[in-house]
Design a protein around this motif. Sequence first.
Motif, PDB file in Angstrom:
ATOM      1  N   ASP A  58      -4.891  -2.187   0.491  1.00  0.00           N
ATOM      2  CA  ASP A  58      -4.513  -1.853  -0.887  1.00  0.00           C
ATOM      3  C   ASP A  58      -5.314  -0.653  -1.376  1.00  0.00           C
ATOM      4  N   GLY A  59      -4.634   0.335  -1.964  1.00  0.00           N
ATOM      5  CA  GLY A  59      -5.289   1.535  -2.463  1.00  0.00           C
ATOM      6  C   GLY A  59      -4.775   2.769  -1.755  1.00  0.00           C
ATOM      7  N   ALA A  60      -5.375   3.930  -2.062  1.00  0.00           N
ATOM      8  CA  ALA A  60      -4.960   5.201  -1.470  1.00  0.00           C
ATOM      9  C   ALA A  60      -6.071   5.730  -0.577  1.00  0.00           C
ATOM     10  N   ALA A  61      -5.816   5.782   0.731  1.00  0.00           N
ATOM     11  CA  ALA A  61      -6.784   6.299   1.695  1.00  0.00           C
ATOM     12  C   ALA A  61      -6.658   7.811   1.779  1.00  0.00           C
ATOM     13  N   LEU A  62      -7.784   8.498   1.822  1.00  0.00           N
ATOM     14  CA  LEU A  62      -7.820   9.959   1.777  1.00  0.00           C
ATOM     15  C   LEU A  62      -8.220  10.541   3.128  1.00  0.00           C
TER      16      LEU A  62
END
Length: 220
Positions: A119-123
């Motif tokens: 869950d979330g945005a990986a950069l």
Amino acid sequence: MSSRERPAGTGRLLPGVAWALLLLGLWLWGKEITGGAGGVSAPTGGDVASVGRPFGVPLPPAHAPLKPVAPTRLDVPSLGITAPVVPRGLDSTGAPDPPPYETPHTVGWFGTGARPGADGAALFVGHVDTESEPAVFYGLSSTRPGERVDVTRADGSVAEFTVDDVRVFTRHEFDAAQAYGRRQPGRAELRLITCGGTFDREAGAYTANVVVSAYLTGSR
């Protein structure tokens, strides 16, 4: 301009104020920032026309987030990219640090942020070129919605992402919330970032960033 004509440092991402905004974007990862209706690509912020993004491309449904596991390899089949992934921290300016120029075909992952597939945005960040050759994300601006991005993880699983957005943010119009904020709550997302625009010799940097956004659609 050919890459060998460019001075050192051309592969760096946006410096200065833009990096400060990037850090704001990292903080916003956990916030509920949306970018339009899910499932269909649609016009959103940033300069999408400059990369020829098609509109109305049907996209698959999102897959439920996976358990958090660190990445080891990134593949973008449509671009022929197969690259090792290394965790990176912050550089001396407080910005996420891309891999060293000595390893231009390696992708950096902001290791204290979200893990790809969770869950979330990986950069992920990578150079567009060096003084003498194209680097790992040289062709990133040609990515199109609907194309696949695979991330191999340390447990042997592969998180499969589908590109839903390609944007170019200029140095003076950089919007960290739009570039790095999570688009939809409860979703596993991915950002691939490199330099774009033209090289500004006076500033010693490119004039823009290319930001490719994708979301989890499968695993194996």
